[in-house]
Motif scaffolding. Structure first.
Motif, PDB file in Angstrom:
ATOM      1  N   TRP A  96       0.897  -1.239  -0.071  1.00  0.00           N
ATOM      2  CA  TRP A  96      -0.138  -0.047   0.106  1.00  0.00           C
ATOM      3  C   TRP A  96       1.161   1.116   0.045  1.00  0.00           C
ATOM      4  CZ3 TRP A  96      -4.128   1.644  -1.436  1.00  0.00           C
ATOM      5  CH2 TRP A  96      -5.048   2.861  -0.986  1.00  0.00           C
ATOM      6  N   VAL A  97       0.510   2.270   0.282  1.00  0.00           N
ATOM      7  CA  VAL A  97       1.212   3.632   0.508  1.00  0.00           C
ATOM      8  C   VAL A  97       2.341   3.410   1.651  1.00  0.00           C
ATOM      9  CG1 VAL A  97       1.257   6.150   0.814  1.00  0.00           C
ATOM     10  CG2 VAL A  97      -0.848   5.068  -0.225  1.00  0.00           C
ATOM     11  N   GLU A  98       3.432   3.920   1.260  1.00  0.00           N
ATOM     12  CA  GLU A  98       4.602   4.019   2.416  1.00  0.00           C
ATOM     13  C   GLU A  98       3.963   4.527   3.529  1.00  0.00           C
ATOM     14  OE1 GLU A  98       7.702   5.064   4.665  1.00  0.00           O
ATOM     15  OE2 GLU A  98       6.617   6.540   3.715  1.00  0.00           O
ATOM     16  N   PRO A  99       4.174   3.748   4.698  1.00  0.00           N
ATOM     17  CA  PRO A  99       3.628   4.227   5.973  1.00  0.00           C
ATOM     18  C   PRO A  99       3.834   5.831   6.445  1.00  0.00           C
ATOM     19  CG  PRO A  99       4.631   2.171   6.151  1.00  0.00           C
ATOM     20  CD  PRO A  99       5.054   2.565   4.973  1.00  0.00           C
ATOM     21  N   GLY A 100       5.197   6.206   6.153  1.00  0.00           N
ATOM     22  CA  GLY A 100       5.314   7.412   6.656  1.00  0.00           C
ATOM     23  C   GLY A 100       4.729   8.557   5.490  1.00  0.00           C
ATOM     24  N   VAL A 101       4.508   8.246   4.156  1.00  0.00           N
ATOM     25  CA  VAL A 101       3.737   9.071   3.411  1.00  0.00           C
ATOM     26  C   VAL A 101       2.292   8.922   3.770  1.00  0.00           C
ATOM     27  CG1 VAL A 101       2.758   9.341   1.073  1.00  0.00           C
ATOM     28  CG2 VAL A 101       5.390   8.839   1.515  1.00  0.00           C
ATOM     29  N   MET A 102       1.718   7.897   4.147  1.00  0.00           N
ATOM     30  CA  MET A 102       0.515   7.645   4.437  1.00  0.00           C
ATOM     31  C   MET A 102       0.060   8.610   5.706  1.00  0.00           C
ATOM     32  SD  MET A 102      -1.627   4.075   5.238  1.00  0.00           S
ATOM     33  CE  MET A 102      -0.522   3.897   6.444  1.00  0.00           C
ATOM     34  N   GLN A 103       0.874   8.528   6.672  1.00  0.00           N
ATOM     35  CA  GLN A 103       0.672   9.305   8.073  1.00  0.00           C
ATOM     36  C   GLN A 103       0.720  10.629   7.814  1.00  0.00           C
ATOM     37  OE1 GLN A 103       3.683   8.512  11.076  1.00  0.00           O
ATOM     38  NE2 GLN A 103       2.221   9.121  12.643  1.00  0.00           N
ATOM     39  N   ARG A 104       1.730  11.075   6.982  1.00  0.00           N
ATOM     40  CA  ARG A 104       1.907  12.750   6.957  1.00  0.00           C
ATOM     41  C   ARG A 104       0.626  13.271   5.868  1.00  0.00           C
ATOM     42  NH1 ARG A 104       7.207  11.155   5.764  1.00  0.00           N
ATOM     43  NH2 ARG A 104       6.962  11.127   3.531  1.00  0.00           N
ATOM     44  N   LEU A 105       0.210  12.529   4.898  1.00  0.00           N
ATOM     45  CA  LEU A 105      -0.978  12.922   4.375  1.00  0.00           C
ATOM     46  C   LEU A 105      -2.500  12.608   4.682  1.00  0.00           C
ATOM     47  CD1 LEU A 105       0.611  12.365   0.699  1.00  0.00           C
ATOM     48  CD2 LEU A 105       0.936  14.589   2.174  1.00  0.00           C
ATOM     49  N   GLY A 106      -2.477  11.673   5.984  1.00  0.00           N
ATOM     50  CA  GLY A 106      -3.514  11.296   6.386  1.00  0.00           C
ATOM     51  C   GLY A 106      -4.446  10.473   5.347  1.00  0.00           C
ATOM     52  N   ILE A 107      -3.680   9.511   4.866  1.00  0.00           N
ATOM     53  CA  ILE A 107      -4.457   8.459   3.765  1.00  0.00           C
ATOM     54  C   ILE A 107      -4.742   7.288   4.568  1.00  0.00           C
ATOM     55  CG2 ILE A 107      -3.916   6.902   1.794  1.00  0.00           C
ATOM     56  CD1 ILE A 107      -1.616   9.169   0.811  1.00  0.00           C
ATOM     57  N   LYS A 108      -5.906   6.960   4.179  1.00  0.00           N
ATOM     58  CA  LYS A 108      -6.333   5.753   5.100  1.00  0.00           C
ATOM     59  C   LYS A 108      -5.521   4.601   4.882  1.00  0.00           C
ATOM     60  CE  LYS A 108      -9.908   8.024   6.841  1.00  0.00           C
ATOM     61  NZ  LYS A 108      -9.936   8.101   8.403  1.00  0.00           N
ATOM     62  N   GLY A 109      -5.815   3.297   5.682  1.00  0.00           N
ATOM     63  CA  GLY A 109      -5.133   2.234   5.386  1.00  0.00           C
ATOM     64  C   GLY A 109      -5.333   1.067   4.443  1.00  0.00           C
ATOM     65  N   SER A 110      -6.487   1.383   3.578  1.00  0.00           N
ATOM     66  CA  SER A 110      -6.603   0.428   2.294  1.00  0.00           C
ATOM     67  C   SER A 110      -7.288   1.106   1.210  1.00  0.00           C
ATOM     68  CB  SER A 110      -7.551  -0.457   2.916  1.00  0.00           C
ATOM     69  OG  SER A 110      -8.955  -0.264   3.186  1.00  0.00           O
ATOM     70  N   ALA A 111      -7.553   0.623   0.112  1.00  0.00           N
ATOM     71  CA  ALA A 111      -7.824   1.167  -1.148  1.00  0.00           C
ATOM     72  C   ALA A 111      -9.380   1.551  -1.071  1.00  0.00           C
ATOM     73  CB  ALA A 111      -7.798   0.403  -2.353  1.00  0.00           C
TER      74      ALA A 111
ATOM     75  N   TYR B 188       7.258   4.740  -2.085  1.00  0.00           N
ATOM     76  CA  TYR B 188       8.777   4.284  -1.469  1.00  0.00           C
ATOM     77  C   TYR B 188       9.972   4.600  -2.027  1.00  0.00           C
ATOM     78  CZ  TYR B 188       6.251   0.598   1.489  1.00  0.00           C
ATOM     79  OH  TYR B 188       5.475   0.275   2.264  1.00  0.00           O
ATOM     80  N   ILE B 189       9.865   5.558  -3.131  1.00  0.00           N
ATOM     81  CA  ILE B 189      11.223   6.017  -4.063  1.00  0.00           C
ATOM     82  C   ILE B 189      10.650   7.523  -4.041  1.00  0.00           C
ATOM     83  CG2 ILE B 189      12.704   6.022  -5.878  1.00  0.00           C
ATOM     84  CD1 ILE B 189      11.455   3.123  -6.307  1.00  0.00           C
ATOM     85  N   PRO B 190      11.286   8.248  -3.101  1.00  0.00           N
ATOM     86  CA  PRO B 190      11.194   9.793  -3.141  1.00  0.00           C
ATOM     87  C   PRO B 190      11.570  10.374  -4.240  1.00  0.00           C
ATOM     88  CG  PRO B 190      12.047   9.028  -0.937  1.00  0.00           C
ATOM     89  CD  PRO B 190      12.001   7.826  -1.946  1.00  0.00           C
ATOM     90  N   HIS B 191      10.904  11.519  -4.875  1.00  0.00           N
ATOM     91  CA  HIS B 191      11.078  12.302  -6.102  1.00  0.00           C
ATOM     92  C   HIS B 191      10.675  11.607  -7.346  1.00  0.00           C
ATOM     93  CE1 HIS B 191      13.007  15.024  -3.393  1.00  0.00           C
ATOM     94  NE2 HIS B 191      13.798  13.958  -2.830  1.00  0.00           N
ATOM     95  N   ARG B 192      10.208  10.245  -7.050  1.00  0.00           N
ATOM     96  CA  ARG B 192       9.996   9.631  -8.346  1.00  0.00           C
ATOM     97  C   ARG B 192       8.331   9.247  -8.434  1.00  0.00           C
ATOM     98  NH1 ARG B 192      14.085  10.091 -12.344  1.00  0.00           N
ATOM     99  NH2 ARG B 192      16.197   9.782 -11.269  1.00  0.00           N
ATOM    100  N   VAL B 193       7.750   9.360  -9.393  1.00  0.00           N
ATOM    101  CA  VAL B 193       6.320   8.922  -9.584  1.00  0.00           C
ATOM    102  C   VAL B 193       6.152   7.699 -10.343  1.00  0.00           C
ATOM    103  CG1 VAL B 193       5.546  11.409  -9.757  1.00  0.00           C
ATOM    104  CG2 VAL B 193       6.021  10.234 -11.880  1.00  0.00           C
ATOM    105  N   GLY B 194       4.912   7.213 -10.581  1.00  0.00           N
ATOM    106  CA  GLY B 194       4.561   5.837 -10.843  1.00  0.00           C
ATOM    107  C   GLY B 194       5.163   5.509 -12.350  1.00  0.00           C
ATOM    108  N   TYR B 195       4.777   6.324 -13.159  1.00  0.00           N
ATOM    109  CA  TYR B 195       5.044   5.919 -14.652  1.00  0.00           C
ATOM    110  C   TYR B 195       6.559   5.781 -14.762  1.00  0.00           C
ATOM    111  CZ  TYR B 195       6.000  11.229 -15.558  1.00  0.00           C
ATOM    112  OH  TYR B 195       6.384  12.400 -15.770  1.00  0.00           O
ATOM    113  N   GLN B 196       7.185   6.816 -14.125  1.00  0.00           N
ATOM    114  CA  GLN B 196       8.727   6.719 -13.997  1.00  0.00           C
ATOM    115  C   GLN B 196       9.414   5.291 -13.721  1.00  0.00           C
ATOM    116  OE1 GLN B 196       9.428  10.440 -11.583  1.00  0.00           O
ATOM    117  NE2 GLN B 196      11.000  11.084 -13.424  1.00  0.00           N
ATOM    118  N   CYS B 197       8.502   4.829 -12.475  1.00  0.00           N
ATOM    119  CA  CYS B 197       8.922   3.489 -11.942  1.00  0.00           C
ATOM    120  C   CYS B 197       8.920   2.639 -13.098  1.00  0.00           C
ATOM    121  CB  CYS B 197       8.359   3.203 -10.715  1.00  0.00           C
ATOM    122  SG  CYS B 197       8.790   4.324  -9.344  1.00  0.00           S
ATOM    123  N   SER B 198       7.478   2.568 -13.533  1.00  0.00           N
ATOM    124  CA  SER B 198       7.141   1.741 -14.709  1.00  0.00           C
ATOM    125  C   SER B 198       8.252   1.729 -15.872  1.00  0.00           C
ATOM    126  CB  SER B 198       5.722   1.904 -15.272  1.00  0.00           C
ATOM    127  OG  SER B 198       5.472   1.196 -16.333  1.00  0.00           O
TER     128      SER B 198
END
Length: 250
Positions: free
Chosen positions: A93-108, A202-212
């Motif tokens: 799921w979302v990296e835990p630190g990012v999830m906590q900082r942004l208030g994202i819930k724990g599942s989709a 999990y990879i700061p400064h990169r977005v999904g399409y870059q990882c793909s």
């Protein structure tokens, strides 16, 4: 020749590639070459060395012909043993630190429902029941970019596919060794191959399409990860041969 149902999935895929190559060559008014339409070596009774030599001759004589190989055939035994083996799916799921900082819930499901829910569709990706008017788009911004920017807490995968964490610059250009190592660590723990937006958290400064893109252009061709949804062509380029319908979100 035995019926195709007696062949392995790889051999059936190879025959399909050969059939496609035949059509390409015919459209170019180029001769078939010695291997086009031929059965795999196991069926013809030829040795793998004989087939490899003949295939190389066809490849050298015509750039339109490509032969795809399993990663386990392309790389040395040592590389295959050291590689991370995945099934093409990210399970995190979302990296835990990012999830906590942004208030994202724990599942989709929680994230979607807590932000208003609704029925998702490609025509209504926000689930609001309303189509997005092109007139409402910010100047110079595509509909895809706009929609993703609205999905931070509702659909993090869609958001992070095109956007970094708010306030974090997006890096472009070559990846560093540290970023590559972080990519491999994440793939080792959660797998990879889809849901690239979530993976990228999990990879700061990169977005999904870059990882793909990095996955297809570097990680697979260099043997860091073995994903059976991919084959390698004669030049070592990763070619997707899996079933898109069986995969998760991008």
């Amino acid at each position: 020749m035995p019926p195709t149902e007696q062949l392995s999935e790889y051999e059936q895929q190879r025959l399909e590639n050969i059939r496609r190559n035949r059509e390409i060559l015919q459209s170019l008014n180029i001769g078939d070459g010695p291997l086009l339409g031929a059965a795999p070596a196991r069926i013809r009774g030829e040795s793998a060395d004989e087939v490899t030599k003949a295939e190389e001759q066809v490849i050298e004589s015509n750039d339109a012909t490509e032969f795809y190989h399993l990663p386990t055939e392309h790389f040395s035994t040592d590389v295959v043993k050291k590689a991370v083996h995945v099934d093409g799916h990210y399970t995190g799921w979302v990296e835990p630190g990012v999830m906590q900082r942004l208030g994202i819930k724990g599942s989709a499901t929680e994230a979607w429902e807590s932000e208003g829910g609704g029925k998702f569709s490609f025509k209504d990706p926000l689930g609001t029941g309303k189509k997005i008017s092109k007139r409402a788009l910010p100047a110079g911004q595509s509909a895809a970019k706009y929609v993703s920017s609205q999905m931070l807490r509702k659909n993090p995968n869609a958001y992070f596919y095109r956007n970094t964490e708010p306030g974090v610059d997006q890096w472009t250009g070559d990846w560093t060794d540290e970023e590559r190592d972080l990519f491999i660590e994440t793939a080792t723990e959660f797998g990879c191959g889809d849901k690239w937006g979530l993976f990228s958290t999990y990879i700061p400064h990169r977005v999904g399409y870059q990882c793909s893109n990095f996955y297809r252009q570097c990680i697979i061709p260099e043997g860091w990860v073995i994903d059976d949804n991919y084959r390698l062509d004669s030049g070592g380029k990763a070619v997707y041969v899996g079933n898109h319908k069986r995969r998760g979100a991008k």
